[in-house]
Structures are given as structure tokens and as C-alpha cells.
Design a protein around this motif. Structure first.
Motif, PDB file in Angstrom:
ATOM      1  N   GLY A 156       0.794  -1.219   0.000  1.00 29.39           N
ATOM      2  CA  GLY A 156       0.000   0.000   0.000  1.00 29.39           C
ATOM      3  C   GLY A 156       0.826   1.268   0.000  1.00 29.39           C
ATOM      4  N   ASP A 157       2.136   1.170   0.333  1.00 25.59           N
ATOM      5  CA  ASP A 157       2.983   2.370   0.340  1.00 25.59           C
ATOM      6  C   ASP A 157       3.161   2.898  -1.085  1.00 25.59           C
ATOM      7  OD1 ASP A 157       3.306   2.244   3.022  1.00 25.59           O
ATOM      8  OD2 ASP A 157       5.398   1.587   3.005  1.00 25.59           O
ATOM      9  N   VAL A 158       3.188   4.217  -1.216  1.00 24.37           N
ATOM     10  CA  VAL A 158       3.467   4.856  -2.502  1.00 24.37           C
ATOM     11  C   VAL A 158       4.965   5.160  -2.555  1.00 24.37           C
ATOM     12  CG1 VAL A 158       2.969   6.824  -3.990  1.00 24.37           C
ATOM     13  CG2 VAL A 158       1.147   5.826  -2.596  1.00 24.37           C
ATOM     14  N   VAL A 159       5.615   4.710  -3.628  1.00 23.96           N
ATOM     15  CA  VAL A 159       7.070   4.834  -3.738  1.00 23.96           C
ATOM     16  C   VAL A 159       7.437   5.402  -5.109  1.00 23.96           C
ATOM     17  CG1 VAL A 159       7.541   2.923  -2.165  1.00 23.96           C
ATOM     18  CG2 VAL A 159       7.253   2.453  -4.595  1.00 23.96           C
ATOM     19  N   ARG A 160       8.660   5.910  -5.192  1.00 21.74           N
ATOM     20  CA  ARG A 160       9.202   6.334  -6.483  1.00 21.74           C
ATOM     21  C   ARG A 160      10.405   5.462  -6.806  1.00 21.74           C
ATOM     22  NH1 ARG A 160       8.915  11.067  -9.371  1.00 21.74           N
ATOM     23  NH2 ARG A 160       8.232  12.352  -7.612  1.00 21.74           N
ATOM     24  N   VAL A 161      10.475   4.987  -8.048  1.00 22.95           N
ATOM     25  CA  VAL A 161      11.632   4.219  -8.499  1.00 22.95           C
ATOM     26  C   VAL A 161      12.750   5.212  -8.823  1.00 22.95           C
ATOM     27  CG1 VAL A 161      12.475   2.511 -10.154  1.00 22.95           C
ATOM     28  CG2 VAL A 161      10.050   2.523  -9.504  1.00 22.95           C
ATOM     29  N   ILE A 162      13.970   4.954  -8.323  1.00 24.38           N
ATOM     30  CA  ILE A 162      15.065   5.868  -8.646  1.00 24.38           C
ATOM     31  C   ILE A 162      15.318   5.827 -10.145  1.00 24.38           C
ATOM     32  CG2 ILE A 162      16.103   5.635  -6.361  1.00 24.38           C
ATOM     33  CD1 ILE A 162      18.221   3.821  -7.551  1.00 24.38           C
ATOM     34  N   LEU A 186      11.484   3.740 -14.514  1.00 22.58           N
ATOM     35  CA  LEU A 186      12.484   4.538 -13.807  1.00 22.58           C
ATOM     36  C   LEU A 186      11.973   5.960 -13.574  1.00 22.58           C
ATOM     37  CD1 LEU A 186      15.839   3.448 -15.483  1.00 22.58           C
ATOM     38  CD2 LEU A 186      14.666   2.480 -13.519  1.00 22.58           C
ATOM     39  N   GLY A 187      12.133   6.427 -12.351  1.00 25.87           N
ATOM     40  CA  GLY A 187      11.707   7.772 -12.005  1.00 25.87           C
ATOM     41  C   GLY A 187      10.219   7.922 -11.773  1.00 25.87           C
ATOM     42  N   ARG A 188       9.449   6.834 -11.958  1.00 25.59           N
ATOM     43  CA  ARG A 188       7.998   6.932 -11.844  1.00 25.59           C
ATOM     44  C   ARG A 188       7.511   6.557 -10.443  1.00 25.59           C
ATOM     45  NH1 ARG A 188       6.006   7.708 -17.022  1.00 25.59           N
ATOM     46  NH2 ARG A 188       4.196   8.512 -15.878  1.00 25.59           N
ATOM     47  N   VAL A 189       6.278   6.983 -10.151  1.00 20.88           N
ATOM     48  CA  VAL A 189       5.651   6.694  -8.862  1.00 20.88           C
ATOM     49  C   VAL A 189       4.784   5.454  -8.999  1.00 20.88           C
ATOM     50  CG1 VAL A 189       4.029   7.552  -7.125  1.00 20.88           C
ATOM     51  CG2 VAL A 189       5.688   9.106  -8.161  1.00 20.88           C
ATOM     52  N   GLY A 190       4.849   4.565  -8.008  1.00 19.97           N
ATOM     53  CA  GLY A 190       4.036   3.348  -8.031  1.00 19.97           C
ATOM     54  C   GLY A 190       3.590   2.987  -6.628  1.00 19.97           C
ATOM     55  N   LYS A 191       2.902   1.836  -6.514  1.00 17.79           N
ATOM     56  CA  LYS A 191       2.389   1.391  -5.220  1.00 17.79           C
ATOM     57  C   LYS A 191       2.856  -0.034  -4.948  1.00 17.79           C
ATOM     58  CE  LYS A 191      -1.658   2.657  -3.699  1.00 17.79           C
ATOM     59  NZ  LYS A 191      -3.107   2.816  -3.448  1.00 17.79           N
ATOM     60  N   VAL A 192       3.305  -0.298  -3.706  1.00 20.10           N
ATOM     61  CA  VAL A 192       3.739  -1.636  -3.310  1.00 20.10           C
ATOM     62  C   VAL A 192       2.521  -2.541  -3.186  1.00 20.10           C
ATOM     63  CG1 VAL A 192       4.880  -2.996  -1.518  1.00 20.10           C
ATOM     64  CG2 VAL A 192       5.746  -0.709  -2.082  1.00 20.10           C
ATOM     65  N   VAL A 193       2.547  -3.677  -3.914  1.00 25.32           N
ATOM     66  CA  VAL A 193       1.411  -4.602  -3.852  1.00 25.32           C
ATOM     67  C   VAL A 193       1.759  -5.906  -3.137  1.00 25.32           C
ATOM     68  CG1 VAL A 193       0.300  -3.667  -5.910  1.00 25.32           C
ATOM     69  CG2 VAL A 193       1.955  -5.520  -6.168  1.00 25.32           C
TER      70      VAL A 193
END
Length: 375
Positions: A156-162, A186-193
Motif C-alpha cells: 500500500g505504500d506509494v514509492v518512487r523508483v530511482i 524509472l523515475g515513476r511513482v508506483g504502489k507496493v502490492v
């Protein structure tokens, strides 16, 4: 490929979100590729027919009988499972830990006080053991199999890929691996599933699911972007650059296309880029998505390619649409080594972009100390 016909493994990954590193993509002699089980639901469809470096992606499913499973954990052949700065815990019973420590830093009864506590990896020893710091005074050396990464990310955490391509390729070795199909993430925002048992994370990015090492991710905190005008401009610039890199990496243009050199720079394919330079030296400054290959290579820290492009007489001080030169891109991408190469080649150190900023202004604004020092 047909029963008994040899193929080559090109990728190891998880199957959906169920298991990590449990299926293999294989390319056959006729050029076709398919996916086969190497541990998924306990099944194996492939066997080695020639000597090869064995992966640990399947052996780790099978603890040796008669010993605690923890004793069977091994360092990946592709690299250390831990890196300096990782947060780790020892969650083993003290009896098991005492046995494991023999020949791996030894046992001290005081170590029992730190079982279950979170420490920070200080360094990896020459033998592959892990030196962990628990506070300012206390450091213990552990068998790597005795430690578990303390996940800083959860479902559920929102993260950014370096967005450092070289760093991601290096960090993914043994941790979900890397394929060029992942480049648009790369560089985009996503969510941990999903959080895997080995600490790797399944992340949904723009409708695609990828397995990433936690070292490739940072927490996404939009409030960090501040309300300062200069930060706003930087964010817009960063956003447009990320979009441009996504579009470059997704291009399927012919190898002879004039802008292909920029695509290969965005993908980090130095060998292909050098071959294109050899065949078409006149395309060294061709733009794609408004950027030259030198600007893209510099931003991504492709130092060897930067040198090759400069040897091919790439325009060091050519500006993009925002007025940024290659040196600005070194500052934008936090690439001190690339900045050194450009400065040594005689680039304009004080060139101003459209916002009347030098590369030094950009590096200071972003807090990139090493680039500031180089400049």
C-alpha cells in the motif's frame, strides 16, 4: 523449442505476485521465447544441458534436511544481499545464531542483547560477513544468513523508483533482476502490492507490475517539493525529463533511424551506441525528444559513453529547449564523474539556461554536494 532442444535463459522473475524468482524466460534457436517453471508451485520444466553459473533462485526453495533453514541461506552469486546503509535485524534463536557465527565473526554473549533490534549495515567484510552498527559504540559482525532486511516499505505504500539506470541495473542483480522492459518505470511513482520473504517488493507502476529491490525505491512524499518557485521549476523540469526518457526507452525505431543514438543512450546500451557512432558519425548531435545523446548519457552517468561522444566531437555546449547544456544535465542527474569529464574537455562551466541558472545553481538547489564540489 521442442523436447530435448537447447535454449538459453534470458530472464528469471516471479509469476504474478505468488512467488519470487520462480519462472524463467527461455529463447530458443528459432528465435521464439516462452516462460517455464523453475520452482513455481514446486514444478520444474527445465534442466541444464551445459555448464553455466547456477542461479540461487531455485535452491533457496529447498532447505537442506536436518539443519535449520536459516543455515542454508547463501550470498547470491550476483552480489551481496546487503549493502552499506541497509536496515537489518537478527531474528534467530540465540542457539542457532551461536552455531552460525562460528567462522563468521565469532560469538559474544552480549550479541544476544541485540537480537530483534534494528541495526544499520556498516560494511561487508572481505569474507562476505556483515558488520552491523546498532548505536554509536556497538558494532557486531554477523553471518549474512543470520540477518533479515528490515523493510521500510509495506503493501500500500506509494514509492518512487530511482532513475539512475546504472544503479538500478546493479541493485537488481539477484533481487528481481533487470530487463529493458522495466526502463519506463524509472523515475515513476508506483504502489507496493506485495512484500516478498527476501525483502524484494512487487510494485505496480502505470498498470505494470515489477519486482524491485527495496534499494531501488524511495518513499514518495509530494510535500517535499516545497512551495519555492525555484523548486517548482525544478520539479517541472524533472517531470518533463522523466517523460522524455520514458518515451525514448519505449521507442521501437529502426537501428538506422537518425534519433536511434539517443535511444541507445537512454537505454544504457554503450556498445550499440558506439557502433552507431562508427557507422554514422554525422548523427552525433541528432536530437530525439529534444535532447542529444550527450545530454542523456550525462544525465544517466554513462561516463564511458560521454567520453566516446566527446571523442566523436559531440557539441558540449549545445542547449536543449530549456537552455540546459550537457553540464546542466550532469547537475540535474547528480553525476559528478560525468561533470568532471565535461569540464576536463573544456565545456562552458558558467553557461546559463533559460531560468538564468548555471549548472552550479542547479546542483546547489538540489543539494548534490559532490557535483557542487566538482563545479
Amino acid at each position: 523449442g521442442g523436447e530435448g532442444k537447447p535454449g538459453r535463459v534470458v530472464d528469471i522473475r516471479g509469476w504474478d505476485v505468488e512467488t519470487g524468482r520462480s519462472v524463467a524466460s527461455v529463447t530458443w534457436a528459432d528465435g521464439t521465447t516462452n516462460v517455464y517453471r523453475v520452482g513455481h508451485k514446486g514444478k520444474v520444466d527445465l534442466k541444464c544441458v551445459g555448464e553455466a553459473a547456477g542461479g540461487f533462485y531455485y535452491k533457496e526453495h529447498l532447505p537442506r534436511l536436518g539443519k535449520p533453514a536459516e543455515l542454508q541461506r547463501r550470498v547470491s552469486a550476483d552480489g551481496q544481499p546487503f549493502q552499506r546503509g541497509d536496515k537489518v535485524k537478527c531474528l534467530l534463536d540465540t542457539d542457532v545464531l551461536r552455531d552460525m557465527q562460528e567462522g563468521h565473526g565469532g560469538w559474544n554473549p552480549r550479541m544476544a542483547e541485540f537480537v530483534g533490534q534494528t541495526g544499520t549495515v556498516h560494511r561487508i567484510t572481505d569474507r562476505g560477513d556483515v558488520r552491523v552498527q546498532f548505536n554509536h559504540e556497538i558494532r557486531w559482525t554477523f553471518h549474512p544468513g543470520a540477518l533479515t532486511k528490515h523493510n521500510s516499505f509495506w503493501v500500500g505504500d506509494v514509492v518512487r523508483v530511482i532513475d539512475d539506470l546504472d544503479a538500478v541495473k546493479r541493485l537488481q542483480a539477484g533481487h528481481g533482476e533487470w530487463t529493458d522492459d522495466m526502463a519506463p518505470a524509472l523515475g515513476r511513482v508506483g504502489k507496493v502490492v506485495k512484500v516478498f520473504g527476501d525483502g524484494n517488493l512487487r510494485v505496480a507502476v502505470d498498470g505494470q507490475w515489477w519486482t524491485f529491490s527495496p534499494s531501488c525505491l524511495v518513499a514518495y512524499r509530494p510535500e517535499e517539493d516545497a512551495n519555492l518557485d525555484v523548486a517548482e521549476r525544478a520539479r517541472e523540469n524533472k517531470s518533463s525529463l522523466s517523460v522524455a526518457l520514458d518515451k525514448l526507452r519505449a521507442q521501437k525505431s529502426d537501428l538506422e533511424h537518425p534519433g536511434r543514438l539517443v535511444v541507445e543512450a537512454a537505454l544504457g546500451n554503450v556498445t550499440r551506441a558506439v557502433e552507431l557512432l562508427r557507422r554514422h558519425p554525422e548523427q552525433v548531435d541528432t536530437r530525439n525528444q529534444g535532447r542529444t545523446a550527450l545530454q542523456v548519457a550525462t544525465y544517466l552517468g554513462q561516463v564511458e559513453l560521454v567520453r566516446r561522444l566527446l571523442q566523436a566531437r559531440a557539441g558540449m555546449d549545445l542547449p536543449d529547449e530549456e537552455g540546459n547544456t550537457a553540464l546542466h544535465y550532469a547537475a540535474l542527474g547528480n553525476q559528478p564523474e560525468a561533470a568532471k569529464v565535461l569540464l576536463s574537455a573544456g565545456c562552458g562551466a558558467n553557461a546559463l539556461n533559460g531560468a538564468r541558472s548555471t549548472a552550479l545553481h542547479v546542483a546547489v538547489q538540489r543539494g548534490f554536494l559532490e557535483v557542487v564540489q566538482v563545479l
